[in-house]
Design a protein around this motif. Structure first.
Motif: not given
Length: 743
Positions: A513-520
């Motif tokens: 998720r961090l690598a794809h810029g997704a919220p976490v």
């Protein structure tokens, strides 16, 4: 029974064959010699291996074996006395402890001396088995004593006597591991194949090639060149003499790969046998082992190079011999383990805990996150490490981003001279620290967990680190209540209440998720602070010791890709928990005087050095005690007295003990669930097995406080497997694992 018939060591195996006693003694002696050659004691270890089961040569024991074979049960007769007397006749009497303790554990020297005296005065019955076996194995009546190291003759000072303790342990390990292996071969019905490990030079070259491939395949980072500089300096230093070295690399500086590179280059340069990397947290063993596997394990179906071992289960409690046979003996060229596992072996007294100890001879031992070693045990730990370097051909690397000032401890000053050096050039660490400064600190005094969670929830990607598993549970519940619309995977939880496999899955999902810029939005205990390669733009860390705050900051803007610095918020929750460790509380008092609002930030190396000097001056030696008032100096005195049971009782790495439970998660595939059930069945039944059985359970084991485990045992939520290992039959949350009981 006829005295002319064969003598037996073990009952029939699955092929209907008994184990001849002379074959077992020779097999054990041969293996023990192989183990101990690495520290110049092959001849003595072989003699002790030949002597260890001499007592089985008596008629009473032989009849007892046949009776037990027919009726079931155990022989129930002591067989260590004869070998103990024989060992004391041909070696210094202290080393007879190896034979006397090869099943029950090393005895205290005072007890052993009294027993030997009694055996010699009242042991006429011991002549029968001794004479029988000496007729079979004439080497048990040598004309000259087995060779021992030259340094032993001058072992008179307390320091040298502590090294006698270490030599006894290494001989014991060599013999009991040999005994276990030879016995296992018999019950398997065939010898276990001896796999030829790759040479260290071959592993070094493979590591170098794959490291370059790994770097070429990663997204470039602004700090890649700094990491390369660290690696090059460490590898250049690898041709230096064996000794004790310090590797001080700021967070994000590539310490894991640099330490592995140094260790392999150093081992290849000096013909050393293996590399052992020990870390304080299971989460780091999991990540580091994955890194080293990618760099070292063969492609395809070849023999693995990297062994990950962090099970701390006590197998001496039940099922006797076969359960103990499952314990790891570290027969691998590259081992990743925990400091608890390493030092438990060094200061234990039981066969299962100590069978791997001889593997430390001729090894490069990397102590990662060395600052996490408990203050109260530093005196015996550093004494043992010095002994391994001076007498057993080891090299020790003290590795940390927050390198402690161990020279401030009076007992360690002999180490600070000839044998302790740095792997990096003078001044490089301070330069690296400035160049790798990637965060700014904000301070939040007098807040709450709920307020912190509420603030974290307003940012797209955050990590909140807490001090206890209960706090992690509370914050995760708060976050899910604040974000009822959150998509699966947006709110994550990490703690040791989850199995190792569950944690790995969660960390991998967070990384994606961090690598794809997704919220976490993640919450974790301190297990995430060291060795877990995550890169958040914003991080919250509950007030704690400065080394932990700095380690946590290493998960923020780790690769320096933000336009500006990342933000690390140090919050001080009024409702937050703290570890119960007395040393931790005293260290916090020192920390609050040096770090905080209007004081130093955790990445101030001068303030960190002052903190360690103050801490060690007041909390080591006679000042540092455990819950029972035992100090490191006390343990060192017990070592010089060769009081092995007292040392084992006093040396406890963890004050707040946890229990281990195996969890069969419903999220696992059906074949994986069945494989776990099969492994549990084998352990419960005490059937013949190898270390792979226990190894298969590691990824499915979680930890809970002993008090909770005892309650779970009483209400049948935890079911005994073997020793102190249990199967979890209670609820397991898909995000939080085994939840703490409601307040």
């Amino acid at each position: 029974m006829s005295s002319e018939g064969p003598l037996w060591a073990h009952s029939i195996n699955w092929r209907g064959e008994r184990h001849r006693l002379d074959d077992h003694l020779r097999g054990t002696g041969e293996r023990a010699r192989e183990h101990a050659e690495a520290f110049g004691c092959g001849e003595a270890a072989e003699f002790l291996g030949l002597a260890h089961d001499v007592g089985k040569g008596g008629c009473a024991w032989q009849c007892g074996l046949l009776r037990a074979e027919q009726e079931g049960g155990r022989v129930g007769l002591d067989h260590k006395q004869a070998g103990t007397v024989l060992a004391a006749k041909h070696l210094p009497w202290q080393f007879a402890a190896v034979v006397h303790g090869h099943h029950g554990g090393l005895p205290a020297a005072t007890d052993l001396k009294a027993l030997i005296k009694d055996f010699r005065s009242n042991g006429a019955h011991l002549a029968e088995p001794i004479n029988r076996i000496v007729d079979l194995i004439p080497e048990l009546a040598p004309t000259t004593p087995p060779v021992l190291p030259d340094w032993l003759s001058s072992a008179r000072s307390d320091t040298a006597l502590a090294d006698v303790d270490l030599l006894t342990r290494m001989l014991f390990s060599s013999v009991v591991d040999a005994d276990f292996l030879d016995t296992a071969d018999h019950f398997r019905g065939r010898p276990r194949p001896r796999v030829q490990a790759p040479a260290m030079a071959e592993l070094r070259d493979r590591y170098e090639l794959r490291r370059k491939e790994l770097l070429a395949g990663r997204q470039p980072s602004p700090i890649d060149q700094l990491r390369t500089d660290v690696y090059d300096q460490a590898v250049t230093a690898a041709t230096g003499l064996r000794g004790i070295y310090r590797l001080h690399v700021p967070t994000g500086g590539g310490k894991t790969i640099s330490a592995g590179g140094y260790a392999l280059h150093h081992a290849a340069a000096h013909g050393m046998r293996r590399v052992i990397v020990a870390v304080p947290f299971i989460s780091i063993t999991e990540q580091n082992a994955d890194v080293y596997r990618r760099l070292l394990d063969p492609d395809g179906a070849g023999q693995p190079v990297v062994l990950e071992h962090h099970s701390s289960v006590d197998l001496d409690g039940t099922h006797g011999h076969w359960s103990r046979l499952a314990a790891e003996n570290w027969d691998a060229p590259f081992v990743v383990t925990t400091t608890v596992q390493l030092f438990h072996s060094l200061f234990a007294r039981t066969p299962s805990a100590m069978r791997k100890l001889h593997r430390l001879a001729g090894a490069v031992i990397v102590l990662d996150e060395v600052q996490a070693l408990p203050d109260r045990l530093l005196t015996p730990i550093l004494s043992a490490l010095r002994g391994l370097v001076e007498h057993f051909g080891a090299t020790v690397v003290l590795s940390s981003a927050t390198q402690p000032e161990l020279s401030a401890i009076p007992a360690t000053r002999p180490i600070a001279g000839r044998t302790t050096n740095t792997l990096l050039a003078d001044g490089m660490t301070h330069t690296l620290n400035e160049k790798l400064r990637r965060v700014r600190y904000e301070w939040r005094p007098d807040t709450t967990l709920a307020a912190t969670a509420a603030e974290a929830a307003t940012h797209p990607q955050t990590l909140t680190v807490v001090n206890t598993t209960k706090n992690a549970n509370t914050v995760h519940r708060t976050l899910t209540a604040l974000r009822p619309d959150a998509q699966p995977g947006e709110i994550m939880h990490l703690s040791t209440r989850m199995t190792g496999g569950h944690r790995r899955e969660t960390i991998a999902a967070i990384r994606t998720r961090l690598a794809h810029g997704a919220p976490v939005t993640a919450v974790s205990t301190s297990l995430i602070e060291a060795g877990v390669d995550l890169d958040f733009p914003r991080l919250y860390r509950a007030w704690t010791l400065p080394e932990s705050m700095l380690q946590a900051a290493g998960r923020c803007n780790r690769d320096g890709r933000l336009n500006g610095p990342g933000t690390v918020v140090i919050y001080d929750p009024t409702d937050g928990g703290q570890p119960f460790d007395r040393t931790y509380r005293l260290s916090m008092t020192t920390a609050r005087r040096l770090f905080g609002p209007d004081l130093a930030d955790p990445d101030n190396l001068d303030a960190l050095a002052a903190y360690y000097r103050t801490r060690y001056r007041t909390q080591t030696g006679r000042h540092a005690t455990d819950a029972n008032g035992t100090t490191g100096e006390t343990i060192e005195q017990l070592r010089t007295a060769l009081d092995f049971p007292a040392v084992a009782d006093a040396f406890q790495m963890i004050d707040d003990q946890s229990g281990s439970v195996v969890v069969i998660r419903t999220a696992l595939a059906a074949p994986d669930q069945q494989a776990l059930r099969d492994a549990i069945r084998v352990l419960r039944a005490g059937e013949p097995m190898g270390p792979e059985t226990l190894r298969s359970l590691q990824a499915h084991t979680a930890s809970i406080p002993l008090q909770e485990l005892e309650a779970a045992i009483n209400n049948r939520s935890a079911l005994l497997i073997t020793g102190d290992l249990y199967e979890w039959a209670g609820p397991y949350h898909p995000d939080r694992g085994i939840e703490p009981p409601a307040a």
